[in-house]
Motif scaffolding. Structure first.
Motif, mmCIF file in Angstrom:
data_model
loop_
_atom_site.group_PDB
_atom_site.id
_atom_site.type_symbol
_atom_site.label_atom_id
_atom_site.label_comp_id
_atom_site.label_asym_id
_atom_site.label_seq_id
_atom_site.Cartn_x
_atom_site.Cartn_y
_atom_site.Cartn_z
ATOM 1 N N THR A 138 98.102 8.065 34.079
ATOM 2 C CA THR A 138 97.052 7.425 35.258
ATOM 3 C C THR A 138 96.491 8.845 36.420
ATOM 4 O OG1 THR A 138 96.307 4.959 34.862
ATOM 5 C CG2 THR A 138 95.439 6.301 36.996
ATOM 6 N N HIS A 139 97.354 9.438 36.910
ATOM 7 C CA HIS A 139 97.681 10.132 37.443
ATOM 8 C C HIS A 139 98.101 12.126 37.166
ATOM 9 C CE1 HIS A 139 97.380 7.213 40.655
ATOM 10 N NE2 HIS A 139 98.517 6.564 40.121
ATOM 11 N N ARG A 140 98.192 12.020 35.505
ATOM 12 C CA ARG A 140 98.537 13.114 34.797
ATOM 13 C C ARG A 140 97.392 14.873 35.882
ATOM 14 N NH1 ARG A 140 99.694 10.684 29.623
ATOM 15 N NH2 ARG A 140 102.134 10.533 30.321
ATOM 16 N N GLN A 141 95.978 14.350 35.621
ATOM 17 C CA GLN A 141 95.402 15.266 36.154
ATOM 18 C C GLN A 141 95.943 15.661 37.856
ATOM 19 O OE1 GLN A 141 91.298 14.290 34.619
ATOM 20 N NE2 GLN A 141 90.337 16.478 35.861
ATOM 21 N N ALA A 142 96.083 14.840 38.692
ATOM 22 C CA ALA A 142 95.971 14.536 39.894
ATOM 23 C C ALA A 142 97.273 15.324 40.010
ATOM 24 C CB ALA A 142 96.172 14.103 40.835
ATOM 25 N N LEU A 143 98.330 15.106 39.087
ATOM 26 C CA LEU A 143 99.607 16.014 39.743
ATOM 27 C C LEU A 143 99.968 17.479 39.045
ATOM 28 C CD1 LEU A 143 101.906 13.352 37.973
ATOM 29 C CD2 LEU A 143 102.200 13.848 41.044
ATOM 30 N N GLU A 144 98.947 17.686 38.237
ATOM 31 C CA GLU A 144 98.516 18.653 37.353
ATOM 32 C C GLU A 144 98.115 19.662 38.776
ATOM 33 O OE1 GLU A 144 99.303 20.524 34.864
ATOM 34 O OE2 GLU A 144 100.597 19.125 33.800
ATOM 35 N N ALA A 145 97.026 19.307 39.091
ATOM 36 C CA ALA A 145 95.945 19.897 39.834
ATOM 37 C C ALA A 145 97.568 20.588 41.464
ATOM 38 C CB ALA A 145 94.797 19.212 40.724
ATOM 39 N N ASP A 146 98.035 19.182 41.698
ATOM 40 C CA ASP A 146 99.217 19.459 42.660
ATOM 41 C C ASP A 146 99.792 20.913 42.354
ATOM 42 O OD1 ASP A 146 99.850 19.312 45.293
ATOM 43 O OD2 ASP A 146 101.831 17.572 44.805
ATOM 44 N N LEU A 147 100.205 20.776 40.647
ATOM 45 C CA LEU A 147 101.131 21.444 40.489
ATOM 46 C C LEU A 147 100.880 22.949 40.563
ATOM 47 C CD1 LEU A 147 103.731 23.518 39.150
ATOM 48 C CD2 LEU A 147 102.522 22.983 37.154
ATOM 49 N N ASP A 148 99.075 23.298 39.986
ATOM 50 C CA ASP A 148 98.542 24.466 40.294
ATOM 51 C C ASP A 148 98.101 25.200 41.698
ATOM 52 O OD1 ASP A 148 97.921 24.603 38.046
ATOM 53 O OD2 ASP A 148 96.025 23.957 37.535
ATOM 54 N N LYS A 149 97.761 23.815 42.844
ATOM 55 C CA LYS A 149 97.540 24.466 44.275
ATOM 56 C C LYS A 149 99.250 25.248 44.369
ATOM 57 C CE LYS A 149 96.615 22.187 48.461
ATOM 58 N NZ LYS A 149 96.521 20.939 49.491
ATOM 59 N N ALA A 150 100.188 24.332 44.409
ATOM 60 C CA ALA A 150 102.001 25.192 44.150
ATOM 61 C C ALA A 150 102.326 26.813 44.279
ATOM 62 C CB ALA A 150 102.541 24.386 44.450
ATOM 63 N N ASP A 151 101.462 26.606 42.741
ATOM 64 C CA ASP A 151 101.346 27.945 41.937
ATOM 65 C C ASP A 151 100.753 29.337 43.034
ATOM 66 O OD1 ASP A 151 102.531 29.054 40.002
ATOM 67 O OD2 ASP A 151 100.718 29.590 39.301
ATOM 68 N N ASN A 152 99.428 28.450 43.835
ATOM 69 C CA ASN A 152 98.930 29.232 44.422
ATOM 70 C C ASN A 152 98.792 29.804 45.979
ATOM 71 O OD1 ASN A 152 97.179 30.441 42.091
ATOM 72 N ND2 ASN A 152 97.004 28.514 41.044
ATOM 73 N N THR A 153 100.517 29.195 46.328
ATOM 74 C CA THR A 153 99.876 28.791 47.804
ATOM 75 C C THR A 153 100.651 29.394 48.839
ATOM 76 O OG1 THR A 153 100.019 26.227 47.559
ATOM 77 C CG2 THR A 153 100.973 27.165 49.933
ATOM 78 N N PRO A 154 100.558 30.625 48.847
ATOM 79 C CA PRO A 154 101.053 31.644 49.075
ATOM 80 C C PRO A 154 102.952 31.870 50.372
ATOM 81 C CG PRO A 154 99.460 32.248 50.117
ATOM 82 C CD PRO A 154 98.967 30.626 49.661
ATOM 83 N N HIS A 155 103.075 30.259 50.664
ATOM 84 C CA HIS A 155 104.283 30.172 51.488
ATOM 85 C C HIS A 155 105.236 29.694 50.252
ATOM 86 C CE1 HIS A 155 102.024 26.391 52.898
ATOM 87 N NE2 HIS A 155 103.521 25.716 52.346
ATOM 88 N N LEU A 156 104.720 29.213 48.922
ATOM 89 C CA LEU A 156 105.426 28.886 48.336
ATOM 90 C C LEU A 156 105.422 29.689 47.244
ATOM 91 C CD1 LEU A 156 104.289 24.918 47.685
ATOM 92 C CD2 LEU A 156 105.912 25.704 48.976
ATOM 93 N N GLN A 157 105.207 30.024 47.012
ATOM 94 C CA GLN A 157 105.677 31.801 46.038
ATOM 95 C C GLN A 157 106.653 32.463 46.184
ATOM 96 O OE1 GLN A 157 101.899 33.628 46.108
ATOM 97 N NE2 GLN A 157 100.743 32.142 44.651
ATOM 98 N N ALA A 158 106.709 32.984 44.864
ATOM 99 C CA ALA A 158 107.865 34.257 44.663
ATOM 100 C C ALA A 158 107.680 35.058 43.544
ATOM 101 C CB ALA A 158 109.457 33.249 44.258
ATOM 102 N N GLU A 159 107.916 36.175 43.211
ATOM 103 C CA GLU A 159 107.768 36.870 42.626
ATOM 104 C C GLU A 159 108.142 37.125 41.445
ATOM 105 O OE1 GLU A 159 107.284 42.263 42.254
ATOM 106 O OE2 GLU A 159 107.688 41.561 44.258
ATOM 107 N N ARG A 160 107.913 37.034 40.300
ATOM 108 C CA ARG A 160 108.151 37.227 39.010
ATOM 109 C C ARG A 160 108.464 38.246 38.512
ATOM 110 N NH1 ARG A 160 102.926 32.501 37.809
ATOM 111 N NH2 ARG A 160 103.941 31.015 38.382
ATOM 112 N N SER A 161 109.074 37.892 37.396
ATOM 113 C CA SER A 161 109.501 39.610 36.273
ATOM 114 C C SER A 161 108.309 40.187 36.288
ATOM 115 C CB SER A 161 110.107 39.443 35.424
ATOM 116 O OG SER A 161 109.436 38.175 34.559
ATOM 117 N N ASP A 162 107.282 39.954 35.705
ATOM 118 C CA ASP A 162 105.987 41.254 35.711
ATOM 119 C C ASP A 162 106.295 41.412 36.842
ATOM 120 O OD1 ASP A 162 104.692 38.522 36.740
ATOM 121 O OD2 ASP A 162 103.802 38.098 34.341
ATOM 122 N N GLY A 163 106.068 41.396 37.591
ATOM 123 C CA GLY A 163 105.232 41.566 39.272
ATOM 124 C C GLY A 163 104.103 40.304 39.986
ATOM 125 N N SER A 164 104.041 39.348 39.199
ATOM 126 C CA SER A 164 103.097 38.139 39.941
ATOM 127 C C SER A 164 103.791 37.735 41.118
ATOM 128 C CB SER A 164 102.606 37.828 38.402
ATOM 129 O OG SER A 164 103.192 36.813 37.811
#
Length: 266
Positions: free
Chosen positions: A210-236
């Protein structure tokens, strides 16, 4: 045995097998047929050794999924939010902490072991509130794939049934290993039953995701939240990983063992 050592041993065995085959092929005449047979036997023995090493280092089946020992239900509000986060604690709490976890993440297991009791004590006391983000980050790191998502969904289903803290703690108390088998849907449903969840709603919620779609959306949000981000090996940049802790738009360093008391003092 470490991965590097296993790889070196496997490479050495493969080299030995290749030399045996080459030696056998380099011989001629009927008298050399025995050498060929010996070479084949050597290859078979070495291959069996490689397979045996792989089997010995394969993650074992997880222990039985049962309620965590000494569970103490919290007497504070537990609310499942529309975005599938779960808010635990009183509205009057001084500090609200965002905790980002994955039930398959071994460091999250260590985090809960180290700080879980402190968090519960302060939540129960009313001076701290925790918003849990149950991220399906390690979906591909179980065999079969998907335990990360299945367990996160089941925990949110447990929040709907009023058993989130107990379910959350039980999943960590019996945490499976990365790259090994996770618990099945049937086992996740049974854990809810063992914790006292009745009726078919919880079972249906777990089985249907039931909640998988909402959980994926929360993961996407974390991926795009500046203070939760880190630089990856490819520079992104992207989500720095679990466990992560934040208050508002500021990341909290959990390497500081006093981070909870420091937050409450501030």
């Amino acid at each position: 045995m470490g991965g590097a050592e296993r790889n070196a041993r496997k490479k050495k065995q493969q080299q030995m097998a290749a030399k045996s085959v080459a030696a056998a092929r380099g011989s001629s005449g009927s008298g050399d047929r025995n050498k060929i047979l010996i070479g084949v036997v050597v290859v078979a023995v070495l291959a069996a050794g490689v397979i045996g090493a792989v089997l010995l280092n394969k993650p074992s089946e997880p222990q039985a999924l049962t309620p965590a020992p000494n569970l103490k239900p919290l007497s504070v509000p537990v609310q499942r939010q529309a975005d599938a986060t779960v808010l635990v604690g009183k509205d009057t709490a001084k500090v609200t902490v965002d905790v980002y976890e994955d039930f398959l993440c071994p460091v999250c297991g260590t985090f809960e072991e180290k700080y879980g009791d402190q968090l519960r004590q302060h939540v129960e006391a009313g001076d701290l509130r925790v918003r849990y983000h149950l991220l399906p980050l390690l979906v591909r790191y179980s065999d079969p794939e998907g335990y990360s998502s299945d367990s996160a969904n089941a925990a949110v289903c447990a929040a709907d049934a009023g058993k989130f803290p107990e379910y959350h703690d039980s999943l960590y108390a019996s945490q499976p290993e990365e790259n090994g088998p996770g618990y099945t849907i049937a086992q996740l449903v049974q854990l809810g039953t063992d914790l006292g969840i009745t009726g078919d709603t919880f079972k249906s919620c777990v089985e249907s995701g039931t909640h998988r779609q909402a959980l994926e959306a929360d993961l996407d949000k974390a991926d795009n939240t500046p203070h939760l981000q880190a630089e990856r090996s490819d520079g992104s940049k992207g989500f720095q990983g679990t466990p992560s802790v934040a208050v508002g738009d500021k990341l909290v360093s959990i390497d500081n063992e006093n981070w909870i008391s420091d937050l409450l003092r501030g």
